[in-house]
Write a protein that holds these residues in place. Structure first.
Motif, PDB file in Angstrom:
ATOM      1  N   PRO A  85      15.155  -2.874  14.737  1.00 17.25           N
ATOM      2  CA  PRO A  85      14.362  -2.755  13.508  1.00 17.25           C
ATOM      3  C   PRO A  85      15.095  -3.166  12.226  1.00 17.25           C
ATOM      4  N   GLN A  86      16.389  -3.432  12.313  1.00 21.72           N
ATOM      5  CA  GLN A  86      17.110  -3.893  11.123  1.00 21.72           C
ATOM      6  C   GLN A  86      16.764  -5.357  10.885  1.00 21.72           C
ATOM      7  N   CYS A  87      16.380  -5.682   9.668  1.00 20.05           N
ATOM      8  CA  CYS A  87      15.934  -7.030   9.353  1.00 20.05           C
ATOM      9  C   CYS A  87      16.223  -7.320   7.887  1.00 20.05           C
ATOM     10  N   ARG A  88      15.804  -8.483   7.458  1.00 21.39           N
ATOM     11  CA  ARG A  88      15.901  -8.856   6.049  1.00 21.39           C
ATOM     12  C   ARG A  88      14.542  -9.415   5.658  1.00 21.39           C
ATOM     13  N   PHE A 100       0.852  -1.185   0.000  1.00 23.20           N
ATOM     14  CA  PHE A 100       0.000   0.000   0.000  1.00 23.20           C
ATOM     15  C   PHE A 100       0.887   1.234   0.000  1.00 23.20           C
ATOM     16  N   ASN A 101       0.560   2.211  -0.843  1.00 21.45           N
ATOM     17  CA  ASN A 101       1.318   3.470  -0.934  1.00 21.45           C
ATOM     18  C   ASN A 101       2.811   3.236  -1.108  1.00 21.45           C
ATOM     19  N   GLY A 102       3.158   2.196  -1.826  1.00 20.74           N
ATOM     20  CA  GLY A 102       4.558   1.887  -2.056  1.00 20.74           C
ATOM     21  C   GLY A 102       5.246   1.171  -0.907  1.00 20.74           C
ATOM     22  N   ASP A 103       4.516   0.891   0.154  1.00 17.50           N
ATOM     23  CA  ASP A 103       5.080   0.214   1.319  1.00 17.50           C
ATOM     24  C   ASP A 103       4.781  -1.282   1.294  1.00 17.50           C
ATOM     25  N   ILE A 104       5.702  -2.036   1.853  1.00 15.97           N
ATOM     26  CA  ILE A 104       5.485  -3.457   2.141  1.00 15.97           C
ATOM     27  C   ILE A 104       5.105  -3.522   3.607  1.00 15.97           C
ATOM     28  N   ALA A 154      15.816  -0.327   0.501  1.00 17.02           N
ATOM     29  CA  ALA A 154      16.531   0.742  -0.207  1.00 17.02           C
ATOM     30  C   ALA A 154      15.787   1.132  -1.476  1.00 17.02           C
ATOM     31  N   ALA A 155      15.911   2.395  -1.838  1.00 15.47           N
ATOM     32  CA  ALA A 155      15.295   2.880  -3.089  1.00 15.47           C
ATOM     33  C   ALA A 155      15.788   2.055  -4.266  1.00 15.47           C
ATOM     34  N   GLY A 156      14.879   1.704  -5.130  1.00 12.80           N
ATOM     35  CA  GLY A 156      15.220   0.945  -6.321  1.00 12.80           C
ATOM     36  C   GLY A 156      15.160  -0.560  -6.149  1.00 12.80           C
ATOM     37  N   VAL A 157      15.059  -1.043  -4.908  1.00 10.50           N
ATOM     38  CA  VAL A 157      14.948  -2.476  -4.667  1.00 10.50           C
ATOM     39  C   VAL A 157      13.520  -2.906  -4.949  1.00 10.50           C
ATOM     40  N   ALA A 210      16.159  -4.506   5.297  1.00  8.78           N
ATOM     41  CA  ALA A 210      15.041  -3.587   5.504  1.00  8.78           C
ATOM     42  C   ALA A 210      15.131  -2.977   6.902  1.00  8.78           C
ATOM     43  N   HIS A 211      14.378  -1.920   7.075  1.00 10.96           N
ATOM     44  CA  HIS A 211      14.231  -1.260   8.373  1.00 10.96           C
ATOM     45  C   HIS A 211      12.732  -1.255   8.689  1.00 10.96           C
ATOM     46  N   ALA A 212      12.377  -1.774   9.848  1.00 12.40           N
ATOM     47  CA  ALA A 212      10.971  -1.845  10.243  1.00 12.40           C
ATOM     48  C   ALA A 212      10.553  -0.566  10.958  1.00 12.40           C
ATOM     49  N   ARG A 213       9.373  -0.076  10.596  1.00  9.62           N
ATOM     50  CA  ARG A 213       8.807   1.088  11.298  1.00  9.62           C
ATOM     51  C   ARG A 213       7.300   0.879  11.437  1.00  9.62           C
ATOM     52  N   VAL A 214       6.774   1.317  12.559  1.00 12.34           N
ATOM     53  CA  VAL A 214       5.343   1.177  12.836  1.00 12.34           C
ATOM     54  C   VAL A 214       4.606   2.349  12.208  1.00 12.34           C
ATOM     55  N   ILE A 215       3.507   2.046  11.521  1.00 10.82           N
ATOM     56  CA  ILE A 215       2.643   3.082  10.938  1.00 10.82           C
ATOM     57  C   ILE A 215       1.765   3.640  12.056  1.00 10.82           C
ATOM     58  N   THR A 216       1.873   4.933  12.298  1.00 12.32           N
ATOM     59  CA  THR A 216       1.098   5.570  13.369  1.00 12.32           C
ATOM     60  C   THR A 216       0.452   6.853  12.851  1.00 12.32           C
ATOM     61  N   GLY A 217      -0.301   7.472  13.701  1.00 13.44           N
ATOM     62  CA  GLY A 217      -0.870   8.780  13.403  1.00 13.44           C
ATOM     63  C   GLY A 217      -2.093   8.719  12.508  1.00 13.44           C
ATOM     64  N   GLU A 218      -2.427   9.883  11.952  1.00 12.92           N
ATOM     65  CA  GLU A 218      -3.638  10.021  11.153  1.00 12.92           C
ATOM     66  C   GLU A 218      -3.624   9.136   9.912  1.00 12.92           C
TER      67      GLU A 218
END
Length: 121
Positions: free
Chosen positions: A60-63, A33-37, A116-119, A73-81
């Motif tokens: 948060p560093q993972c593969r 969604f929105n370019g995110d995995i 990373a960009a382009g992956v 990859a780097h994991a981040r939690v989707i929060t906020g509006e």
């Protein structure tokens, strides 16, 4: 991978154990969604989050691997509006997530796996 509702897209998440320090692997359904995995830490609606989620919060560093393609990859939690649009997309694709959220009091985390960009995965 197949489920009672039919096949779902799955990835392999390689994450560092927060207690053991060992690399672990977990197969998970994923969404785009929105370019995110995205992965969802629902654990079937239990009050306790899955251990892979706790591991990612500690490191948060993972593969991530989708089919034959993998990347760090780097994991981040989707929060906020903006979280609502992500949750709506996920629950349209996998309505069982609504039931899981109804089973527990915690807000089920949505995690983006930034590569990373382009992956391409």
């Amino acid at each position: 991978m197949g489920t009672p509702g039919g096949p779902v897209s799955c990835l392999l998440l390689h994450h560092m154990g927060r207690k053991s320090g060992n690399w672990l692997s977990t197969a998970l359904q994923y969404y785009r969604f929105n370019g995110d995995i995205l992965i969802v830490a629902s654990r079937g609606g239990t009050e306790e989050p899955p251990s892979w989620y706790l591991n990612l919060m500690a490191n948060p560093q993972c593969r991530v691997q989708v089919g034959g393609n993998g990347a760090t990859a780097h994991a981040r939690v989707i929060t906020g509006e903006g979280r609502g649009a992500y949750w709506d997309h996920i629950t349209r694709e996998q309505p069982a997530q609504i039931e899981y959220q109804q089973r527990c009091r915690r807000e089920i985390p949505i995690i983006a796996l930034d590569v990373a960009a382009g992956v391409i995965l």
